[in-house]
Design a protein around this motif. Structure first.
Motif, PDB file in Angstrom:
ATOM      1  N   ARG A   1       0.836  -1.198   0.000  1.00 29.68           N
ATOM      2  CA  ARG A   1       0.000   0.000   0.000  1.00 29.68           C
ATOM      3  C   ARG A   1       0.874   1.252   0.000  1.00 29.68           C
ATOM      4  N   PRO A   2       0.331   2.393  -0.446  1.00 28.54           N
ATOM      5  CA  PRO A   2       1.147   3.607  -0.598  1.00 28.54           C
ATOM      6  C   PRO A   2       1.963   3.991   0.632  1.00 28.54           C
ATOM      7  N   HIS A   3       1.396   3.859   1.832  1.00 31.62           N
ATOM      8  CA  HIS A   3       2.133   4.270   3.028  1.00 31.62           C
ATOM      9  C   HIS A   3       2.970   3.138   3.614  1.00 31.62           C
ATOM     10  N   ASN A   4       2.905   1.951   3.011  1.00 27.87           N
ATOM     11  CA  ASN A   4       3.665   0.816   3.535  1.00 27.87           C
ATOM     12  C   ASN A   4       4.287   0.011   2.402  1.00 27.87           C
ATOM     13  N   LEU A   5       4.905   0.705   1.465  1.00 23.72           N
ATOM     14  CA  LEU A   5       5.533   0.011   0.350  1.00 23.72           C
ATOM     15  C   LEU A   5       6.757  -0.765   0.825  1.00 23.72           C
ATOM     16  N   SER A   6       6.946  -1.925   0.229  1.00 25.35           N
ATOM     17  CA  SER A   6       8.120  -2.733   0.531  1.00 25.35           C
ATOM     18  C   SER A   6       8.978  -2.840  -0.717  1.00 25.35           C
ATOM     19  N   ALA A   7      10.209  -3.262  -0.526  1.00 26.41           N
ATOM     20  CA  ALA A   7      11.108  -3.472  -1.662  1.00 26.41           C
ATOM     21  C   ALA A   7      12.057  -4.606  -1.327  1.00 26.41           C
ATOM     22  N   LYS A   8      12.097  -5.589  -2.200  1.00 25.20           N
ATOM     23  CA  LYS A   8      13.069  -6.673  -2.072  1.00 25.20           C
ATOM     24  C   LYS A   8      14.030  -6.597  -3.255  1.00 25.20           C
ATOM     25  N   ILE A   9      15.264  -6.964  -3.013  1.00 23.26           N
ATOM     26  CA  ILE A   9      16.257  -7.018  -4.080  1.00 23.26           C
ATOM     27  C   ILE A   9      16.650  -8.480  -4.250  1.00 23.26           C
ATOM     28  N   LYS A  10      16.375  -9.023  -5.427  1.00 20.72           N
ATOM     29  CA  LYS A  10      16.614 -10.443  -5.704  1.00 20.72           C
ATOM     30  C   LYS A  10      17.865 -10.625  -6.558  1.00 20.72           C
ATOM     31  N   PHE A  11      18.569 -11.714  -6.281  1.00 22.06           N
ATOM     32  CA  PHE A  11      19.732 -12.102  -7.079  1.00 22.06           C
ATOM     33  C   PHE A  11      19.402 -13.426  -7.755  1.00 22.06           C
ATOM     34  N   ASN A  12      19.312 -13.411  -9.084  1.00 16.78           N
ATOM     35  CA  ASN A  12      18.981 -14.610  -9.855  1.00 16.78           C
ATOM     36  C   ASN A  12      20.144 -14.990 -10.762  1.00 16.78           C
ATOM     37  N   VAL A  13      20.307 -16.290 -10.957  1.00 16.63           N
ATOM     38  CA  VAL A  13      21.338 -16.796 -11.862  1.00 16.63           C
ATOM     39  C   VAL A  13      20.672 -17.700 -12.898  1.00 16.63           C
ATOM     40  N   TYR A  14      20.933 -17.422 -14.175  1.00 14.15           N
ATOM     41  CA  TYR A  14      20.405 -18.215 -15.287  1.00 14.15           C
ATOM     42  C   TYR A  14      21.583 -18.862 -16.021  1.00 14.15           C
ATOM     43  N   SER A  15      21.427 -20.133 -16.397  1.00 13.82           N
ATOM     44  CA  SER A  15      22.528 -20.874 -17.012  1.00 13.82           C
ATOM     45  C   SER A  15      22.098 -21.504 -18.334  1.00 13.82           C
ATOM     46  N   GLU A  16      22.881 -21.252 -19.393  1.00 15.03           N
ATOM     47  CA  GLU A  16      22.598 -21.885 -20.686  1.00 15.03           C
ATOM     48  C   GLU A  16      22.722 -23.406 -20.574  1.00 15.03           C
ATOM     49  N   ARG A  17      23.707 -23.860 -19.835  1.00 20.71           N
ATOM     50  CA  ARG A  17      23.910 -25.304 -19.674  1.00 20.71           C
ATOM     51  C   ARG A  17      22.692 -25.941 -19.008  1.00 20.71           C
ATOM     52  N   ALA A  18      22.179 -25.279 -17.987  1.00 19.01           N
ATOM     53  CA  ALA A  18      21.001 -25.803 -17.296  1.00 19.01           C
ATOM     54  C   ALA A  18      19.786 -25.802 -18.221  1.00 19.01           C
ATOM     55  N   GLY A  19      19.663 -24.770 -19.053  1.00 17.63           N
ATOM     56  CA  GLY A  19      18.539 -24.708 -19.980  1.00 17.63           C
ATOM     57  C   GLY A  19      18.557 -25.855 -20.979  1.00 17.63           C
TER      58      GLY A  19
ATOM     59  N   SER B   1      17.889 -18.382  -7.073  1.00 16.92           N
ATOM     60  CA  SER B   1      17.053 -17.214  -6.793  1.00 16.92           C
ATOM     61  C   SER B   1      17.108 -16.958  -5.295  1.00 16.92           C
ATOM     62  N   LEU B   2      17.830 -15.909  -4.922  1.00 14.81           N
ATOM     63  CA  LEU B   2      18.070 -15.618  -3.510  1.00 14.81           C
ATOM     64  C   LEU B   2      17.843 -14.135  -3.226  1.00 14.81           C
ATOM     65  N   PRO B   3      17.480 -13.798  -1.992  1.00 13.81           N
ATOM     66  CA  PRO B   3      17.371 -12.379  -1.643  1.00 13.81           C
ATOM     67  C   PRO B   3      18.749 -11.749  -1.495  1.00 13.81           C
ATOM     68  N   ALA B   4      18.954 -10.608  -2.143  1.00 13.29           N
ATOM     69  CA  ALA B   4      20.175  -9.839  -1.908  1.00 13.29           C
ATOM     70  C   ALA B   4      19.946  -8.838  -0.785  1.00 13.29           C
ATOM     71  N   ALA B   5      18.693  -8.442  -0.588  1.00 16.58           N
ATOM     72  CA  ALA B   5      18.336  -7.542   0.509  1.00 16.58           C
ATOM     73  C   ALA B   5      16.826  -7.586   0.693  1.00 16.58           C
ATOM     74  N   GLY B   6      16.390  -7.378   1.920  1.00 13.78           N
ATOM     75  CA  GLY B   6      14.961  -7.360   2.223  1.00 13.78           C
ATOM     76  C   GLY B   6      14.496  -8.573   2.987  1.00 13.78           C
ATOM     77  N   GLU B   7      15.293  -9.652   2.939  1.00 16.62           N
ATOM     78  CA  GLU B   7      14.954 -10.876   3.666  1.00 16.62           C
ATOM     79  C   GLU B   7      16.219 -11.497   4.238  1.00 16.62           C
ATOM     80  N   VAL B   8      16.065 -12.118   5.386  1.00 12.67           N
ATOM     81  CA  VAL B   8      17.134 -12.920   5.981  1.00 12.67           C
ATOM     82  C   VAL B   8      16.564 -14.303   6.243  1.00 12.67           C
ATOM     83  N   TRP B   9      17.281 -15.334   5.818  1.00  9.83           N
ATOM     84  CA  TRP B   9      16.865 -16.709   6.105  1.00  9.83           C
ATOM     85  C   TRP B   9      17.723 -17.234   7.239  1.00  9.83           C
ATOM     86  N   THR B  10      17.094 -17.644   8.324  1.00 13.05           N
ATOM     87  CA  THR B  10      17.834 -18.156   9.466  1.00 13.05           C
ATOM     88  C   THR B  10      18.200 -19.617   9.237  1.00 13.05           C
ATOM     89  N   LYS B  11      19.055 -20.152  10.112  1.00 12.69           N
ATOM     90  CA  LYS B  11      19.487 -21.541   9.978  1.00 12.69           C
ATOM     91  C   LYS B  11      18.340 -22.520  10.177  1.00 12.69           C
TER      92      LYS B  11
END
Length: 378
Positions: free
Chosen positions: A207-225, A251-261
């Motif tokens: 919502r306008p007063h509670n906007l969030s933002a995540k930064i994602k790091f994705n890796v794409y591979s021709e070999r995998a494709g 596909s991992l968060p670069a910022a905005g999320e932390v995954w605990t152990k």
């Protein structure tokens, strides 16, 4: 005698996993909130800890540890060892005004409430800057001249362009360039090298007063494709011209999320102010160089995916598991491959469901057709 200021993250408070809606409108409400956040044995939850850590870090940028205001006590250590949900800051009375001038703007931008235990003034930033008693607003505005009765939130367009301005130069130094995905607003960067495409993308919602933002790091591979297309032909009978070349391998968060152990997700993705935008940017720029380096090798891809598998340790059995198996075999991490395979087979037996595909067939296919290639292209 000391001057005491109490910091509360009421927005992020939880009880039994549920958000607590603190409605603080009177001085009695303030006392109740302060008492609750002062209970020893109830330390901050994950998000509260992150936001208080950020406040301590930013305060030290304005008031270094050598400043007599701290009396030699590191505020970051104080936050780290908290046994209460709130953070009680005690300073000598002669330092109180300097502390308030530093902490009020930061609290406003980080959505942290401040209770001045000497004057009884309570400040809680939200869509409207709540001050109790209301007559104390001019007093706070002297200490924080930019404080207004209402906060003006960032728009999505401002968020995307703000991140682009902050990221373009440091990411260019890492080989990234900004690209247009064909829709607006957007903020995406790519680096392509040796058949691997690394992508950093900003995603904003809310919502306008509670906007969030995540930064994602994705890796794409021709070999995998190419592997995916071949597996669809061999296992599903899909004609070559219709086979998918889906190639997202990380596909991992670069910022905005932390995954605990333990697999828990802690989000700190609000982006309602420049301060929060700067915070997310700083975290991303700290993480991306390491993630980028790992994406250059099969072993590195497995290291990155280990973060994913820790969070999603019982992912659905499907052809989508192909890359998890393939990279472990290519990386000659055969024991880990067998462990993951056993876990997935156990899940299939436990649930009695194949999610549209027999995982045992996929595991056998990987064993029969894939060979270790740890030095190959990822």
């Amino acid at each position: 005698m000391t001057y005491q200021i109490f910091v509360l993250d009421v927005d992020s408070d939880t009880r039994n996993g549920n958000i607590v809606a603190w409605l603080v409108y009177t001085e009695e409400h303030v006392k109740s909130a302060v008492n609750n956040f002062s209970e020893v044995g109830t330390p901050p939850n994950g998000q509260q800890q992150l936001r208080l850590n950020r406040l301590a870090y930013r305060l030290l940028q304005l008031l270094p540890l050598s400043d007599p205001i701290w009396g030699g006590q590191d505020p970051r250590a104080a936050v780290k060892s908290l046994q209460t949900k709130g953070w009680l800051i005690s300073v000598a009375p002669e330092h109180a005004e300097r502390l308030l001038r530093a902490i009020l703007p930061l609290a406003r931008h980080l959505r942290l409430a401040i209770a001045d235990l000497q004057t009884g003034i309570y400040f809680e930033p939200n869509e409207e800057n709540k001050v109790i008693p209301e007559a104390a607003l001019p007093t706070l505005q002297v200490l924080d001249p930019d404080m207004k009765p209402r906060n003006k939130p960032l728009t999505k367009a401002q968020i995307y362009e703000g991140f682009a301005e902050r990221l373009v130069a440091p990411l260019a130094a890492l080989g990234f360039s900004r690209y247009d995905p064909g829709y607006s607003p957007s903020c995406k960067f790519r680096r392509e090298q040796n058949g691997v495409c690394c992508e950093l993308s900003v995603m904003s919602e809310g919502r306008p007063h509670n906007l969030s933002a995540k930064i994602k790091f994705n890796v794409y591979s021709e070999r995998a494709g190419m592997l995916r297309a071949k597996a669809e032909q061999d296992l599903l009978g899909v004609p070559a011209e219709k086979a998918s070349h889906f190639n997202l391998v990380v596909s991992l968060p670069a910022a905005g999320e932390v995954w605990t152990k333990t697999g828990q997700t802690i989000s700190y993705d609000f982006c309602r102010s420049i301060e929060e935008m700067n915070w997310l940017t700083e975290v991303a720029l700290q993480r991306v160089p390491t993630m980028l380096k790992l994406s250059d090798s099969i072993a590195g891809i497995n290291t990155l995916n280990r973060e994913y598998l820790r969070k999603f340790s019982t992912t659905q059995n499907s052809l989508g598991q192909l890359f998890d198996y393939a990279y472990l075999i290519w990386g000659n991490q055969l024991a880990e491959f067998e462990e993951l395979a056993a876990r997935q087979l156990a899940r299939q037996r436990e649930t009695g469901s194949t999610y549209g595909f027999d995982v045992e067939k996929l595991i056998a296919y990987c064993r029969d057709t894939l060979k270790p290639d740890p030095d190959g292209l990822p």
